[in-house]
Design a protein around this motif. Sequence first.
Motif, PDB file in Angstrom:
ATOM      1  N   LYS A  84       9.914  57.349  72.790  1.00  0.00           N
ATOM      2  CA  LYS A  84       9.505  55.952  72.658  1.00  0.00           C
ATOM      3  C   LYS A  84      10.308  55.242  71.569  1.00  0.00           C
ATOM      4  O   LYS A  84      10.800  54.115  71.761  1.00  0.00           O
ATOM      5  CB  LYS A  84       8.015  55.878  72.339  1.00  0.00           C
ATOM      6  N   ASN A  85      10.455  55.866  70.423  1.00  0.00           N
ATOM      7  CA  ASN A  85      11.199  55.242  69.329  1.00  0.00           C
ATOM      8  C   ASN A  85      12.678  55.097  69.675  1.00  0.00           C
ATOM      9  O   ASN A  85      13.326  54.114  69.289  1.00  0.00           O
ATOM     10  CB  ASN A  85      11.044  56.071  68.063  1.00  0.00           C
ATOM     11  N   ALA A  86      13.249  56.075  70.396  1.00  0.00           N
ATOM     12  CA  ALA A  86      14.653  55.981  70.778  1.00  0.00           C
ATOM     13  C   ALA A  86      14.881  54.804  71.724  1.00  0.00           C
ATOM     14  O   ALA A  86      15.879  54.079  71.616  1.00  0.00           O
ATOM     15  CB  ALA A  86      15.108  57.291  71.420  1.00  0.00           C
ATOM     16  N   ARG A  87      13.962  54.603  72.663  1.00  0.00           N
ATOM     17  CA  ARG A  87      14.102  53.474  73.585  1.00  0.00           C
ATOM     18  C   ARG A  87      13.990  52.138  72.859  1.00  0.00           C
ATOM     19  O   ARG A  87      14.728  51.187  73.150  1.00  0.00           O
ATOM     20  CB  ARG A  87      13.032  53.583  74.667  1.00  0.00           C
ATOM     21  N   ALA A  94      26.164  54.016  72.350  1.00  0.00           N
ATOM     22  CA  ALA A  94      26.476  55.184  73.179  1.00  0.00           C
ATOM     23  C   ALA A  94      25.905  56.463  72.570  1.00  0.00           C
ATOM     24  O   ALA A  94      25.385  57.332  73.282  1.00  0.00           O
ATOM     25  CB  ALA A  94      27.990  55.314  73.356  1.00  0.00           C
ATOM     26  N   ARG A  95      25.985  56.571  71.236  1.00  0.00           N
ATOM     27  CA  ARG A  95      25.456  57.762  70.583  1.00  0.00           C
ATOM     28  C   ARG A  95      23.947  57.857  70.755  1.00  0.00           C
ATOM     29  O   ARG A  95      23.402  58.939  71.047  1.00  0.00           O
ATOM     30  CB  ARG A  95      25.816  57.749  69.095  1.00  0.00           C
ATOM     31  N   ARG A  96      23.249  56.749  70.619  1.00  0.00           N
ATOM     32  CA  ARG A  96      21.795  56.792  70.726  1.00  0.00           C
ATOM     33  C   ARG A  96      21.328  56.964  72.175  1.00  0.00           C
ATOM     34  O   ARG A  96      20.286  57.563  72.417  1.00  0.00           O
ATOM     35  CB  ARG A  96      21.203  55.527  70.110  1.00  0.00           C
ATOM     36  N   GLU A  97      22.092  56.461  73.113  1.00  0.00           N
ATOM     37  CA  GLU A  97      21.748  56.711  74.519  1.00  0.00           C
ATOM     38  C   GLU A  97      21.911  58.195  74.859  1.00  0.00           C
ATOM     39  O   GLU A  97      21.125  58.744  75.639  1.00  0.00           O
ATOM     40  CB  GLU A  97      22.629  55.853  75.419  1.00  0.00           C
ATOM     41  N   ALA A  98      22.931  58.849  74.287  1.00  0.00           N
ATOM     42  CA  ALA A  98      23.091  60.296  74.503  1.00  0.00           C
ATOM     43  C   ALA A  98      21.921  61.062  73.901  1.00  0.00           C
ATOM     44  O   ALA A  98      21.412  62.027  74.506  1.00  0.00           O
ATOM     45  CB  ALA A  98      24.411  60.766  73.894  1.00  0.00           C
ATOM     46  N   ASP A  99      21.458  60.653  72.721  1.00  0.00           N
ATOM     47  CA  ASP A  99      20.286  61.297  72.112  1.00  0.00           C
ATOM     48  C   ASP A  99      19.044  61.102  72.980  1.00  0.00           C
ATOM     49  O   ASP A  99      18.225  62.022  73.133  1.00  0.00           O
ATOM     50  CB  ASP A  99      20.040  60.731  70.711  1.00  0.00           C
ATOM     51  N   LEU A 100      18.891  59.910  73.560  1.00  0.00           N
ATOM     52  CA  LEU A 100      17.734  59.649  74.423  1.00  0.00           C
ATOM     53  C   LEU A 100      17.784  60.525  75.673  1.00  0.00           C
ATOM     54  O   LEU A 100      16.760  61.073  76.101  1.00  0.00           O
ATOM     55  CB  LEU A 100      17.706  58.168  74.809  1.00  0.00           C
ATOM     56  N   ASN A 101      18.960  60.684  76.272  1.00  0.00           N
ATOM     57  CA  ASN A 101      19.071  61.537  77.461  1.00  0.00           C
ATOM     58  C   ASN A 101      18.709  62.983  77.145  1.00  0.00           C
ATOM     59  O   ASN A 101      18.091  63.673  77.958  1.00  0.00           O
ATOM     60  CB  ASN A 101      20.496  61.463  78.015  1.00  0.00           C
ATOM     61  N   SER A 102      19.099  63.454  75.961  1.00  0.00           N
ATOM     62  CA  SER A 102      18.736  64.810  75.561  1.00  0.00           C
ATOM     63  C   SER A 102      17.221  64.953  75.406  1.00  0.00           C
ATOM     64  O   SER A 102      16.630  65.950  75.838  1.00  0.00           O
ATOM     65  CB  SER A 102      19.443  65.175  74.250  1.00  0.00           C
ATOM     66  N   LEU A 103      16.589  63.944  74.814  1.00  0.00           N
ATOM     67  CA  LEU A 103      15.134  63.979  74.660  1.00  0.00           C
ATOM     68  C   LEU A 103      14.429  63.926  76.018  1.00  0.00           C
ATOM     69  O   LEU A 103      13.423  64.611  76.230  1.00  0.00           O
ATOM     70  CB  LEU A 103      14.683  62.805  73.789  1.00  0.00           C
TER      71      LEU A 103
END
Length: 300
Positions: free
Chosen positions: A157-160, A187-196
């Motif tokens: 939720k926080n990443a989104r 781009a870096r934060r979208e990659a972190d969100l995909n991992s989560l």
Amino acid sequence: MISIVSIFALGACGGSDGSGGSSADSGSVESLADSSAGKAAAPEMAAEDADAAAPKQAVTKASIISTGSVALSAKDVGKTRTQVQSISDRYAGQVTEQETSDSDDDGPGYARMVLRIPSKSFDDAMADLEDTATLVDSSTTTTDVTTEVVDTEVRVKNARTSIERIRTLLSRAEAIGDVIAIESELARREADLNSLLAQQAALENQTSLSTITVNIDRSGPGGSSDDDPGFLAGLSAGWDALGDSARVLAVALGAIIPWTPVILLLLAPLWLLSRRRRQTAGPMAGPMTGPVPATGPAEE
């Protein structure tokens, strides 16, 4: 216009993996997006912290990963395997892995099946599987991952939220340097969100479906002695031994019969020669074996 210095400040306060870091990052994005909201950022961060804590309070159902193992012994492995498949279908499960080993006798001698059963039916499915055939061994393992599930939900939720604010900041950027820096951070934060999201999907799969491994072995020669009376078990073993002896005798006769004509042809001349010798020796031995005539006193 947003300065490149503000973009570097945004990168310095990055870190959306944790809930606290994400709240601070959200405040930084908000201050860059609207310079007039400097003092209003603190109350908004407090509201975000309250929203982040809300899922932890809302989640009351425990998230459990259940796994089971059942070892069975059966006279008919194929029939037992079909029964296990029926139990899986009864609880809307599926067989994800299956391994069968054929024997020299009738039917398979070993089978291994991996079932995926809905977690709500785990206990009932285990009980039904244990009653399918002779139970050799049964074990279950449960792991509570409620804390991990809640933590992953909060981080997603926080990443989104952080990504949405960075996108808003990107739409307001004018300098090419600012655009490049913001896009890199996005781009870096979208990659972190995909991992989560991948971690969340894996947890959902493990907690919604339980894994049960079923091993089926064929009963040995004395495998049914516990169920049958002693006399019947001995009678069955005797019939099996008689059948084995009959098969061995049949194999031996089958191997000898083709050689019978050859053996007769070899023995016939020897038999004829032996008979001829006996017939020849009979007349020659007759005078020698007759009675000796008596002789009287000589006449003078």
